[in-house]
Design a protein around this motif. Sequence first.
Motif, PDB file in Angstrom:
ATOM      1  N   SER A   1     -27.788   2.262  -0.813  1.00  0.00           N
ATOM      2  CA  SER A   1     -26.833   2.994  -1.720  1.00  0.00           C
ATOM      3  C   SER A   1     -25.531   1.918  -1.829  1.00  0.00           C
ATOM      4  O   SER A   1     -24.831   2.314  -2.008  1.00  0.00           O
ATOM      5  CB  SER A   1     -26.565   3.893  -2.564  1.00  0.00           C
ATOM      6  OG  SER A   1     -26.151   5.151  -1.080  1.00  0.00           O
ATOM      7  N   TRP A   2     -25.123   2.467  -0.360  1.00  0.00           N
ATOM      8  CA  TRP A   2     -23.801   2.141   0.066  1.00  0.00           C
ATOM      9  C   TRP A   2     -23.307   0.333  -0.421  1.00  0.00           C
ATOM     10  O   TRP A   2     -24.803  -0.417  -0.410  1.00  0.00           O
ATOM     11  CB  TRP A   2     -24.023   1.530   1.861  1.00  0.00           C
ATOM     12  CG  TRP A   2     -23.733   2.494   2.395  1.00  0.00           C
ATOM     13  CD1 TRP A   2     -24.398   4.417   2.231  1.00  0.00           C
ATOM     14  CD2 TRP A   2     -24.279   3.244   4.118  1.00  0.00           C
ATOM     15  NE1 TRP A   2     -24.389   4.944   2.990  1.00  0.00           N
ATOM     16  CE2 TRP A   2     -24.328   4.531   3.927  1.00  0.00           C
ATOM     17  CE3 TRP A   2     -24.242   2.475   4.804  1.00  0.00           C
ATOM     18  CZ2 TRP A   2     -24.052   4.680   5.060  1.00  0.00           C
ATOM     19  CZ3 TRP A   2     -24.041   2.461   6.088  1.00  0.00           C
ATOM     20  CH2 TRP A   2     -24.112   4.718   6.239  1.00  0.00           C
ATOM     21  N   THR A   3     -22.045   0.151  -0.878  1.00  0.00           N
ATOM     22  CA  THR A   3     -21.767  -1.092  -0.814  1.00  0.00           C
ATOM     23  C   THR A   3     -21.784  -2.120   0.204  1.00  0.00           C
ATOM     24  O   THR A   3     -22.030  -3.069  -0.118  1.00  0.00           O
ATOM     25  CB  THR A   3     -20.572  -0.888  -1.532  1.00  0.00           C
ATOM     26  OG1 THR A   3     -19.284  -0.580  -0.925  1.00  0.00           O
ATOM     27  CG2 THR A   3     -20.548  -0.602  -3.236  1.00  0.00           C
ATOM     28  N   GLU A   4     -21.684  -1.620   1.819  1.00  0.00           N
ATOM     29  CA  GLU A   4     -21.315  -1.978   2.662  1.00  0.00           C
ATOM     30  C   GLU A   4     -22.297  -1.687   3.345  1.00  0.00           C
ATOM     31  O   GLU A   4     -22.226  -0.222   3.889  1.00  0.00           O
ATOM     32  CB  GLU A   4     -19.897  -1.751   2.966  1.00  0.00           C
ATOM     33  CG  GLU A   4     -18.681  -2.680   1.939  1.00  0.00           C
ATOM     34  CD  GLU A   4     -17.706  -2.594   2.906  1.00  0.00           C
ATOM     35  OE1 GLU A   4     -17.404  -2.834   4.699  1.00  0.00           O
ATOM     36  OE2 GLU A   4     -16.875  -3.092   2.113  1.00  0.00           O
ATOM     37  N   LYS A   5     -23.102  -2.962   4.107  1.00  0.00           N
ATOM     38  CA  LYS A   5     -24.479  -1.941   4.767  1.00  0.00           C
ATOM     39  C   LYS A   5     -23.941  -2.430   6.530  1.00  0.00           C
ATOM     40  O   LYS A   5     -22.788  -3.390   6.756  1.00  0.00           O
ATOM     41  CB  LYS A   5     -25.769  -3.406   4.754  1.00  0.00           C
ATOM     42  CG  LYS A   5     -26.654  -3.395   3.077  1.00  0.00           C
ATOM     43  CD  LYS A   5     -26.377  -1.781   2.337  1.00  0.00           C
ATOM     44  CE  LYS A   5     -27.528  -2.166   1.192  1.00  0.00           C
ATOM     45  NZ  LYS A   5     -26.868  -1.496   0.318  1.00  0.00           N
ATOM     46  N   ILE A   6     -25.030  -2.189   7.078  1.00  0.00           N
ATOM     47  CA  ILE A   6     -24.104  -1.616   8.532  1.00  0.00           C
ATOM     48  C   ILE A   6     -25.735  -2.600   8.997  1.00  0.00           C
ATOM     49  O   ILE A   6     -26.781  -2.831   8.444  1.00  0.00           O
ATOM     50  CB  ILE A   6     -24.150  -0.753   9.285  1.00  0.00           C
ATOM     51  CG1 ILE A   6     -25.399   0.402   9.121  1.00  0.00           C
ATOM     52  CG2 ILE A   6     -22.597  -0.013   9.243  1.00  0.00           C
ATOM     53  CD1 ILE A   6     -25.083   1.151  10.095  1.00  0.00           C
ATOM     54  N   ASN A   7     -25.394  -3.467  10.503  1.00  0.00           N
ATOM     55  CA  ASN A   7     -26.885  -4.064  10.557  1.00  0.00           C
ATOM     56  C   ASN A   7     -27.480  -3.133  12.437  1.00  0.00           C
ATOM     57  O   ASN A   7     -26.016  -2.782  12.872  1.00  0.00           O
ATOM     58  CB  ASN A   7     -26.044  -5.672  11.654  1.00  0.00           C
ATOM     59  CG  ASN A   7     -27.383  -6.070  12.413  1.00  0.00           C
ATOM     60  OD1 ASN A   7     -28.159  -5.525  13.114  1.00  0.00           O
ATOM     61  ND2 ASN A   7     -27.569  -7.433  12.203  1.00  0.00           N
TER      62      ASN A   7
ATOM     63  N   VAL B   1     -11.027  12.794   5.709  1.00  0.00           N
ATOM     64  CA  VAL B   1     -12.360  13.330   4.804  1.00  0.00           C
ATOM     65  C   VAL B   1     -11.583  13.330   2.838  1.00  0.00           C
ATOM     66  O   VAL B   1     -12.564  12.805   2.424  1.00  0.00           O
ATOM     67  CB  VAL B   1     -12.589  14.015   5.198  1.00  0.00           C
ATOM     68  CG1 VAL B   1     -13.982  14.466   4.436  1.00  0.00           C
ATOM     69  CG2 VAL B   1     -13.423  14.447   6.444  1.00  0.00           C
ATOM     70  N   LYS B   2     -10.996  15.030   3.176  1.00  0.00           N
ATOM     71  CA  LYS B   2     -10.889  15.097   1.183  1.00  0.00           C
ATOM     72  C   LYS B   2      -9.892  13.397   0.717  1.00  0.00           C
ATOM     73  O   LYS B   2     -10.722  13.341  -0.766  1.00  0.00           O
ATOM     74  CB  LYS B   2      -9.176  16.213   1.336  1.00  0.00           C
ATOM     75  CG  LYS B   2      -9.177  16.769   0.424  1.00  0.00           C
ATOM     76  CD  LYS B   2      -8.559  17.380   0.716  1.00  0.00           C
ATOM     77  CE  LYS B   2      -6.780  17.508  -1.225  1.00  0.00           C
ATOM     78  NZ  LYS B   2      -5.552  18.270  -0.656  1.00  0.00           N
ATOM     79  N   ASN B   3      -9.649  12.556   1.629  1.00  0.00           N
ATOM     80  CA  ASN B   3      -8.859  11.619   1.149  1.00  0.00           C
ATOM     81  C   ASN B   3      -9.841  10.075   0.437  1.00  0.00           C
ATOM     82  O   ASN B   3      -8.960   9.468   0.211  1.00  0.00           O
ATOM     83  CB  ASN B   3      -7.011  11.228   1.367  1.00  0.00           C
ATOM     84  CG  ASN B   3      -6.052  12.338   0.983  1.00  0.00           C
ATOM     85  OD1 ASN B   3      -6.351  12.853  -0.198  1.00  0.00           O
ATOM     86  ND2 ASN B   3      -6.077  12.562   1.616  1.00  0.00           N
ATOM     87  N   GLN B   4     -11.065  10.446   1.708  1.00  0.00           N
ATOM     88  CA  GLN B   4     -12.369  10.125   1.958  1.00  0.00           C
ATOM     89  C   GLN B   4     -11.823   8.463   2.491  1.00  0.00           C
ATOM     90  O   GLN B   4     -11.525   7.025   2.070  1.00  0.00           O
ATOM     91  CB  GLN B   4     -13.062   9.356  -0.363  1.00  0.00           C
ATOM     92  CG  GLN B   4     -13.014  10.398  -0.488  1.00  0.00           C
ATOM     93  CD  GLN B   4     -14.004   9.921  -1.957  1.00  0.00           C
ATOM     94  OE1 GLN B   4     -13.154   8.718  -2.563  1.00  0.00           O
ATOM     95  NE2 GLN B   4     -14.763  10.524  -2.336  1.00  0.00           N
TER      96      GLN B   4
ATOM     97  N   ALA C   1     -21.814   1.849  -5.063  1.00  0.00           N
ATOM     98  CA  ALA C   1     -21.723   0.548  -6.255  1.00  0.00           C
ATOM     99  C   ALA C   1     -20.600   1.449  -7.583  1.00  0.00           C
ATOM    100  O   ALA C   1     -19.738   0.877  -7.860  1.00  0.00           O
ATOM    101  CB  ALA C   1     -22.837   0.023  -6.741  1.00  0.00           C
ATOM    102  N   ASN C   2     -20.486   2.334  -7.135  1.00  0.00           N
ATOM    103  CA  ASN C   2     -19.848   3.135  -8.852  1.00  0.00           C
ATOM    104  C   ASN C   2     -18.727   3.950  -7.958  1.00  0.00           C
ATOM    105  O   ASN C   2     -17.236   4.666  -8.076  1.00  0.00           O
ATOM    106  CB  ASN C   2     -20.564   4.007  -9.201  1.00  0.00           C
ATOM    107  CG  ASN C   2     -21.703   4.426  -9.866  1.00  0.00           C
ATOM    108  OD1 ASN C   2     -21.892   2.375 -10.713  1.00  0.00           O
ATOM    109  ND2 ASN C   2     -23.090   4.549 -10.164  1.00  0.00           N
ATOM    110  N   ASN C   3     -18.514   3.134  -6.229  1.00  0.00           N
ATOM    111  CA  ASN C   3     -17.044   3.465  -5.707  1.00  0.00           C
ATOM    112  C   ASN C   3     -17.008   5.454  -5.649  1.00  0.00           C
ATOM    113  O   ASN C   3     -16.447   5.883  -5.570  1.00  0.00           O
ATOM    114  CB  ASN C   3     -16.472   3.601  -6.688  1.00  0.00           C
ATOM    115  CG  ASN C   3     -14.454   3.131  -5.152  1.00  0.00           C
ATOM    116  OD1 ASN C   3     -15.562   2.792  -4.445  1.00  0.00           O
ATOM    117  ND2 ASN C   3     -13.375   3.454  -5.565  1.00  0.00           N
TER     118      ASN C   3
END
Length: 160
Positions: free
Chosen positions: A45-51, A113-116, A145-147
């Motif tokens: 579900s991540w918008t930016e994936k990691i390798n 964390v609270k402010n993401q 994708a929905n932030n």
Amino acid sequence: MFHRYDLAWEKYQKSLKLLPLPIVSWDFYQQLPNEIKTIESIQESWTEKINFAKDIANKSVIITDSSLKIIYVTPEIAKLTGYSSREIVGNTPKMFQGNLTDVATRNKIREAVKNQHPFKEIVINYKKDGTSYKCEIEAYPKFDANNNLVHYIAFEKIAS
């Protein structure tokens, strides 16, 4: 005819001077594909994936859900902390904190964390045996994708 082949093969094997070892477990063979699958399923579900191979293989990594419950750790975290992955998964990173963990630093992390927001801090953490160590934590929120915040990924290492 086959008898000569068998004798020749046996002679060849002896000339190699190899020591055959029994395979006690295939865990070492199964480990990497399972981790990749787990990481891939976590970051679906991540918008930016990691390798996996480039970004987290052989690194101390913790992934939490949005409520900071640990859902994945690399084997290096177990080496760093002395806890097994089974003991860590399901807990929160607070399990590594103790008396010497600075309250002001905890508050900075809590606010990020609270402010993401991503953060990078050095904290005093504790190993399973009770010994303390300086831990540098670099953490990033992961969004869908929905932030919406879905996970935090934290890279940890002994601080110099």
